[in-house]
Design a protein around this motif. Structure first.
Motif, PDB file in Angstrom:
ATOM      1  N   CYS A   1       6.653   2.591  -5.462  1.00  0.00           N
ATOM      2  CA  CYS A   1       6.444   1.138  -5.504  1.00  0.00           C
ATOM      3  C   CYS A   1       7.782   0.397  -5.349  1.00  0.00           C
ATOM      4  O   CYS A   1       8.674   0.537  -6.182  1.00  0.00           O
ATOM      5  CB  CYS A   1       5.781   0.747  -6.823  1.00  0.00           C
ATOM      6  SG  CYS A   1       5.435  -1.030  -6.939  1.00  0.00           S
ATOM      7  N   PRO A   2       7.926  -0.421  -4.285  1.00  0.00           N
ATOM      8  CA  PRO A   2       9.221  -1.052  -4.020  1.00  0.00           C
ATOM      9  C   PRO A   2       9.536  -2.233  -4.931  1.00  0.00           C
ATOM     10  O   PRO A   2      10.682  -2.669  -4.998  1.00  0.00           O
ATOM     11  CB  PRO A   2       9.087  -1.506  -2.557  1.00  0.00           C
ATOM     12  CG  PRO A   2       7.629  -1.746  -2.381  1.00  0.00           C
ATOM     13  CD  PRO A   2       6.940  -0.714  -3.230  1.00  0.00           C
TER      14      PRO A   2
ATOM     15  N   ILE B   1       4.140  -1.150 -10.193  1.00  0.00           N
ATOM     16  CA  ILE B   1       3.602  -0.004 -10.931  1.00  0.00           C
ATOM     17  C   ILE B   1       4.740   0.609 -11.737  1.00  0.00           C
ATOM     18  O   ILE B   1       5.705   1.131 -11.176  1.00  0.00           O
ATOM     19  CB  ILE B   1       3.009   1.056  -9.973  1.00  0.00           C
ATOM     20  CG1 ILE B   1       1.907   0.446  -9.115  1.00  0.00           C
ATOM     21  CG2 ILE B   1       2.471   2.245 -10.762  1.00  0.00           C
ATOM     22  CD1 ILE B   1       1.406   1.378  -8.025  1.00  0.00           C
ATOM     23  N   GLN B   2       4.650   0.505 -13.047  1.00  0.00           N
ATOM     24  CA  GLN B   2       5.685   1.048 -13.918  1.00  0.00           C
ATOM     25  C   GLN B   2       5.089   2.203 -14.723  1.00  0.00           C
ATOM     26  O   GLN B   2       3.974   2.112 -15.223  1.00  0.00           O
ATOM     27  CB  GLN B   2       6.211  -0.039 -14.848  1.00  0.00           C
ATOM     28  CG  GLN B   2       6.826  -1.213 -14.090  1.00  0.00           C
ATOM     29  CD  GLN B   2       7.227  -2.360 -15.006  1.00  0.00           C
ATOM     30  OE1 GLN B   2       7.670  -2.153 -16.123  1.00  0.00           O
ATOM     31  NE2 GLN B   2       7.064  -3.580 -14.519  1.00  0.00           N
TER      32      GLN B   2
ATOM     33  N   LYS C   1       0.811  -1.226   0.000  1.00  0.00           N
ATOM     34  CA  LYS C   1       0.000   0.000   0.000  1.00  0.00           C
ATOM     35  C   LYS C   1       0.845   1.278   0.000  1.00  0.00           C
ATOM     36  O   LYS C   1       0.329   2.363   0.304  1.00  0.00           O
ATOM     37  CB  LYS C   1      -0.988   0.024   1.178  1.00  0.00           C
ATOM     38  CG  LYS C   1      -2.124  -0.981   1.035  1.00  0.00           C
ATOM     39  CD  LYS C   1      -3.071  -0.886   2.221  1.00  0.00           C
ATOM     40  CE  LYS C   1      -4.285  -1.783   2.033  1.00  0.00           C
ATOM     41  NZ  LYS C   1      -5.281  -1.192   1.144  1.00  0.00           N
ATOM     42  N   ALA C   2       2.106   1.165  -0.302  1.00  0.00           N
ATOM     43  CA  ALA C   2       2.943   2.372  -0.372  1.00  0.00           C
ATOM     44  C   ALA C   2       2.407   3.325  -1.443  1.00  0.00           C
ATOM     45  O   ALA C   2       2.496   4.546  -1.303  1.00  0.00           O
ATOM     46  CB  ALA C   2       4.387   1.990  -0.683  1.00  0.00           C
ATOM     47  N   CYS C   3       1.832   2.780  -2.513  1.00  0.00           N
ATOM     48  CA  CYS C   3       1.282   3.621  -3.578  1.00  0.00           C
ATOM     49  C   CYS C   3       0.101   4.441  -3.076  1.00  0.00           C
ATOM     50  O   CYS C   3      -0.041   5.620  -3.426  1.00  0.00           O
ATOM     51  CB  CYS C   3       0.880   2.759  -4.774  1.00  0.00           C
ATOM     52  SG  CYS C   3      -0.240   1.402  -4.374  1.00  0.00           S
TER      53      CYS C   3
ATOM     54  N   GLU D   1       8.192  11.285 -12.446  1.00  0.00           N
ATOM     55  CA  GLU D   1       7.184  10.237 -12.558  1.00  0.00           C
ATOM     56  C   GLU D   1       6.172  10.377 -11.431  1.00  0.00           C
ATOM     57  O   GLU D   1       6.465  10.981 -10.387  1.00  0.00           O
ATOM     58  CB  GLU D   1       7.831   8.850 -12.523  1.00  0.00           C
ATOM     59  CG  GLU D   1       8.527   8.500 -11.229  1.00  0.00           C
ATOM     60  CD  GLU D   1       9.147   7.118 -11.286  1.00  0.00           C
ATOM     61  OE1 GLU D   1       8.494   6.212 -11.817  1.00  0.00           O
ATOM     62  OE2 GLU D   1      10.282   6.961 -10.796  1.00  0.00           O
ATOM     63  N   PRO D   2       4.968   9.829 -11.607  1.00  0.00           N
ATOM     64  CA  PRO D   2       3.941   9.920 -10.563  1.00  0.00           C
ATOM     65  C   PRO D   2       4.416   9.324  -9.239  1.00  0.00           C
ATOM     66  O   PRO D   2       5.249   8.409  -9.211  1.00  0.00           O
ATOM     67  CB  PRO D   2       2.775   9.121 -11.155  1.00  0.00           C
ATOM     68  CG  PRO D   2       2.975   9.225 -12.625  1.00  0.00           C
ATOM     69  CD  PRO D   2       4.463   9.203 -12.830  1.00  0.00           C
ATOM     70  N   ALA D   3       3.864   9.840  -8.154  1.00  0.00           N
ATOM     71  CA  ALA D   3       4.324   9.455  -6.816  1.00  0.00           C
ATOM     72  C   ALA D   3       4.154   7.963  -6.556  1.00  0.00           C
ATOM     73  O   ALA D   3       5.019   7.335  -5.943  1.00  0.00           O
ATOM     74  CB  ALA D   3       3.562  10.267  -5.769  1.00  0.00           C
TER      75      ALA D   3
END
Length: 278
Positions: free
Chosen positions: A179-180, A184-185, A35-37, A172-174
């Motif tokens: 994302c570790p 999410i690329q 859930k870091a994103c 790039e988007p946060a």
């Protein structure tokens, strides 16, 4: 007619000499559900909290996308064997996936917005201008993915902007930055599609035959999406529509039929009036 794979939404919106279209490729096969994103999205965009409560939906406490949740990590529990898990062991797996606005090539939300609050950017993304939105809510049912939502305290709609301010600054988007696992690329959409095709082939060679792409096809019902996914099961399992269609697709034909009906009615009234005068 422009072939679907060559259609450029930024050019169609009037942008000239614009950068290449960008997007997200979310590879759910390597999502760890951290859930870091979600956190990075909230922090960067100043989004209010969700009023978290116990949902009983595995480790999912934000339920789904909404006005205050622009990234949502789904946890799906399945009684299935995980990868090369040996028979006889407990069969259980989690599917985790970070969902977001799809930034459709043909976006119905744009079609129905009466104020121009929703617009196509030079990057090919779709954003809401909160200072222009009048809270009519027409875009909410128009979205085939149920992404756009109205905030209860002011009535305006809110959704992912793909961090337009960061894109404008060459960042790039946060969510992708945070994302570790690189689930999410972010990058040029055409390059991401090629990368995703290679990833699916690698997974199939490794025996993960359920791997498939979702939203990558420019010939689908929304012209392909700017945010697409690698899934390990049917889209419905992740809460995604299996065959989304731009909801305004039939509007031109409906208006033509309405115009014909109105013209026919007017002609009949005129004819009846003339006959009555005789």
């Amino acid at each position: 007619m422009t072939p679907p794979e060559l259609f450029d939404p930024a050019t169609a919106a009037g942008h000239t000499d614009h950068p290449e279209r960008v997007g997200f490729f979310t590879d759910t096969s390597i999502c760890i559900g951290c859930k870091a994103c979600e956190v990075a999205c909230k922090e960067w965009n100043g989004i209010p909290d969700d009023g978290l409560t116990f949902t009983g939906m595995s480790y999912d406490n934000s339920i789904g996308l909404g006005a205050d949740t622009w990234r949502h990590v789904a946890f799906i529990e399945q009684p299935r064997r995980l990868g090369h898990q040996e028979a006889g062991e407990t069969e259980f797996r989690w599917l985790m996936a970070s969902d977001v606005c799809k930034h459709c090539t043909h976006a119905a939300c744009l079609d129905v917005c009466p104020t121009g609050a929703l617009l196509r950017t030079e990057f090919g993304t779709v954003v809401v201008q909160e200072d222009v939105c009048n809270g009519c809510g027409y875009c909410v049912p128009a979205c085939p993915y149920g992404v756009i939502d109205q905030r209860k305290d002011d009535g305006r709609v809110w959704k992912c902007t793909m961090c337009y301010d960061r894109l404008s600054a060459g960042q790039e988007p946060a969510c992708a930055k945070t994302c570790p696992t690189d689930s999410i690329q972010f990058g040029d959409l055409a390059e991401l599609r090629e990368r995703a095709d290679r990833r699916v082939r690698d997974l199939h060679d490794a025996g993960v035959t359920s791997a498939r792409l979702y939203g990558h096809d420019p010939a689908d019902g929304v012209g392909g999406t700017g945010a697409f996914f690698l899934l390990l099961d049917d889209p419905e399992v992740y809460g995604l529509p299996p065959d989304p269609v731009v909801t305004t697709r039939d509007l031109p034909a409906m208006w033509r039929h309405a115009a014909v009906a109105a013209a026919t009615l007017a002609a009949c009234v005129t004819l009846a009036t003339l006959i009555r005068r005789r």
